[in-house]
Design a protein around this motif. Structure first.
Motif, PDB file in Angstrom:
ATOM      1  N   LEU A  58       2.392   8.279   6.658  1.00  0.00           N
ATOM      2  CA  LEU A  58       1.098   7.708   7.032  1.00  0.00           C
ATOM      3  C   LEU A  58       0.110   7.800   5.870  1.00  0.00           C
ATOM      4  O   LEU A  58      -0.666   6.871   5.613  1.00  0.00           O
ATOM      5  CB  LEU A  58       0.547   8.441   8.258  1.00  0.00           C
ATOM      6  N   LEU A  59       0.140   8.933   5.165  1.00  0.00           N
ATOM      7  CA  LEU A  59      -0.719   9.080   3.988  1.00  0.00           C
ATOM      8  C   LEU A  59      -0.309   8.108   2.891  1.00  0.00           C
ATOM      9  O   LEU A  59      -1.161   7.532   2.203  1.00  0.00           O
ATOM     10  CB  LEU A  59      -0.643  10.518   3.473  1.00  0.00           C
ATOM     11  N   LEU A  60       0.986   7.925   2.723  1.00  0.00           N
ATOM     12  CA  LEU A  60       1.471   6.968   1.729  1.00  0.00           C
ATOM     13  C   LEU A  60       1.028   5.551   2.082  1.00  0.00           C
ATOM     14  O   LEU A  60       0.645   4.775   1.202  1.00  0.00           O
ATOM     15  CB  LEU A  60       2.993   7.047   1.631  1.00  0.00           C
ATOM     16  N   LEU A  64      -1.193   3.139  -0.306  1.00  0.00           N
ATOM     17  CA  LEU A  64      -0.733   1.808  -0.708  1.00  0.00           C
ATOM     18  C   LEU A  64      -1.732   0.722  -0.314  1.00  0.00           C
ATOM     19  O   LEU A  64      -1.943  -0.235  -1.067  1.00  0.00           O
ATOM     20  CB  LEU A  64       0.633   1.519  -0.090  1.00  0.00           C
ATOM     21  N   CYS A  65      -2.343   0.866   0.864  1.00  0.00           N
ATOM     22  CA  CYS A  65      -3.351  -0.116   1.285  1.00  0.00           C
ATOM     23  C   CYS A  65      -4.519  -0.137   0.304  1.00  0.00           C
ATOM     24  O   CYS A  65      -4.987  -1.211  -0.101  1.00  0.00           O
ATOM     25  CB  CYS A  65      -3.843   0.219   2.692  1.00  0.00           C
ATOM     26  N   SER A 106      -8.182   6.074  -3.252  1.00  0.00           N
ATOM     27  CA  SER A 106      -6.883   6.425  -3.837  1.00  0.00           C
ATOM     28  C   SER A 106      -6.795   7.887  -4.280  1.00  0.00           C
ATOM     29  O   SER A 106      -5.898   8.615  -3.848  1.00  0.00           O
ATOM     30  CB  SER A 106      -6.563   5.496  -5.008  1.00  0.00           C
ATOM     31  N   PRO A 107      -7.686   8.390  -5.146  1.00  0.00           N
ATOM     32  CA  PRO A 107      -7.568   9.786  -5.568  1.00  0.00           C
ATOM     33  C   PRO A 107      -7.781  10.775  -4.431  1.00  0.00           C
ATOM     34  O   PRO A 107      -7.141  11.838  -4.397  1.00  0.00           O
ATOM     35  CB  PRO A 107      -8.636   9.926  -6.654  1.00  0.00           C
ATOM     36  N   LEU A 108      -8.677  10.445  -3.494  1.00  0.00           N
ATOM     37  CA  LEU A 108      -8.885  11.348  -2.362  1.00  0.00           C
ATOM     38  C   LEU A 108      -7.646  11.428  -1.481  1.00  0.00           C
ATOM     39  O   LEU A 108      -7.299  12.501  -0.956  1.00  0.00           O
ATOM     40  CB  LEU A 108     -10.088  10.882  -1.538  1.00  0.00           C
ATOM     41  N   THR A 109      -6.955  10.310  -1.303  1.00  0.00           N
ATOM     42  CA  THR A 109      -5.710  10.329  -0.536  1.00  0.00           C
ATOM     43  C   THR A 109      -4.646  11.142  -1.254  1.00  0.00           C
ATOM     44  O   THR A 109      -3.861  11.866  -0.617  1.00  0.00           O
ATOM     45  CB  THR A 109      -5.208   8.890  -0.306  1.00  0.00           C
ATOM     46  N   SER A 135      -3.949  15.152  13.028  1.00  0.00           N
ATOM     47  CA  SER A 135      -4.704  15.728  11.909  1.00  0.00           C
ATOM     48  C   SER A 135      -4.663  14.815  10.687  1.00  0.00           C
ATOM     49  O   SER A 135      -5.633  14.741   9.919  1.00  0.00           O
ATOM     50  CB  SER A 135      -4.148  17.104  11.554  1.00  0.00           C
ATOM     51  N   THR A 136      -3.558  14.105  10.505  1.00  0.00           N
ATOM     52  CA  THR A 136      -3.460  13.155   9.399  1.00  0.00           C
ATOM     53  C   THR A 136      -4.435  12.000   9.580  1.00  0.00           C
ATOM     54  O   THR A 136      -5.092  11.563   8.628  1.00  0.00           O
ATOM     55  CB  THR A 136      -2.029  12.611   9.284  1.00  0.00           C
TER      56      THR A 136
END
Length: 323
Positions: A58-60, A64-65, A106-109, A135-136
């Motif tokens: 989900l984080l990936l 990517l978005c 992007s960097p925060l993710t 939580s994600t």
């Protein structure tokens, strides 16, 4: 980041039409290819319940978005600048703010992804409790909220500019972030925020990398998983550096502009644009698509438009500890 286009379009008058078209093509073709790869990766992550329900994927998907949107907006602004398309301040401001939004996401993710790997390796017994789909989703919402706060702050600072004193809202030059910094306060805030974001995200990712490296050395069992997580965090650190390379990109361009000819500078800048701003946006797809045994066969199938590849004729076996 869009400020880097200033000298590029300024130097186009020193180029012939053929060379201008060639450079535009050399930037657009890689961008289209990388957009295709990212789109295939997004389709892959939405194609199976495993990918849609696993926090790591989900984080990936969120990363990517943001990267895909950022790549498309950057190339759109580049082509608008090259073609010298006339724009007014409002639409230019919308494009620049959206690009800045995704550039912060992007960097925060990547920070959140690094923390997830840290918990998985250093606190494995608490991983299933702490890192859940819920939580994600909260973490992703927080990333976007922080990014939106930065954009809204820039909008508020921009509103202090006396637009009523302008004869027209038509921009005299091409659309870029540099052209939207209409006040000293806006410039100081943007520079300070970017430097702070670069420093803080780098420290967090580097700290998690050190912690996971130590865990990999001390672990008597599961060391292979810790080493894989360490390698992933190292890649995250590289991604953070590339995502925020604009903090160093502009000073480098200033130095180049003083030491090389105008035409050579424009040519070098086009190459750096592809290497620093276009390619890193596809890096996530290359990293996870090729390294993750769960994603790889599905991604290859989407890239081949559903055709069966000889390399992926077998059914994919899903391993949660591949990355």
């Amino acid at each position: 980041m869009m400020a880097s286009l200033t000298n590029t379009t300024g130097g186009l008058k020193y180029q012939g039409l053929l060379e201008s078209v060639m450079f535009s093509t050399l930037t657009t073709v890689p961008c289209c290819i990388f957009l295709l790869v990212n789109t295939a990766m997004l389709m892959t992550l939405r194609s199976r319940p495993l990918f849609r329900e696993t926090p790591r994927y989900l984080l990936l998907l969120n990363l990517l978005c943001a990267d895909t949107t950022q790549m498309a907006l950057s190339q759109l602004l580049y082509l608008l600048a090259v073609s010298r398309a006339p724009l007014t301040y409002p639409p230019c401001g919308v494009l620049v703010m959206l690009a800045d939004l995704t550039n912060t996401v992007s960097p925060l993710t990547l920070v959140v992804m690094s923390l997830e790997r840290y918990v998985a390796v250093c606190h494995p017994l608490r991983h299933a409790t702490l890192v859940t789909a819920r939580s994600t989703a909260v973490a992703v919402a927080a990333v976007w909220a922080i990014s939106w706060m930065n954009v809204l702050t820039q909008v508020v600072l921009l509103l202090d500019f006396p637009f009523k004193d302008l004869q027209s809202l038509q921009m005299a030059d091409f659309c870029s972030k540099d052209r939207m910094m209409l006040g000293v306060v806006s410039e100081v805030y943007d520079r300070g925020y970017t430097y702070f974001l670069f420093a803080s995200t780098s420290v967090v990712v580097a700290s998690t990398y050190v912690a996971v490296t130590m865990a990999a050395r001390l672990a008597s069992s599961g060391g292979a998983s810790a080493r894989r997580a360490r390698d992933t965090l190292l890649l995250h650190l590289v991604q953070v550096g590339l995502s925020l390379s604009s903090t160093l990109y502009s000073p480098v361009l200033v130095a180049l502009s003083r030491s090389v000819s105008r035409l050579l500078f424009v040519r070098l800048q086009n190459v750096l644009y592809v290497a620093i701003f276009i390619f890193p946006r596809c890096l996530s797809s290359l990293i996870y698509g090729l390294r993750d045994k769960s994603i790889r066969p599905v991604l290859l199938q989407h890239l081949s438009c559903g055709l069966t590849l000889s390399i992926g004729t077998t059914r994919p076996h899903f391993h949660m500890r591949d990355v």
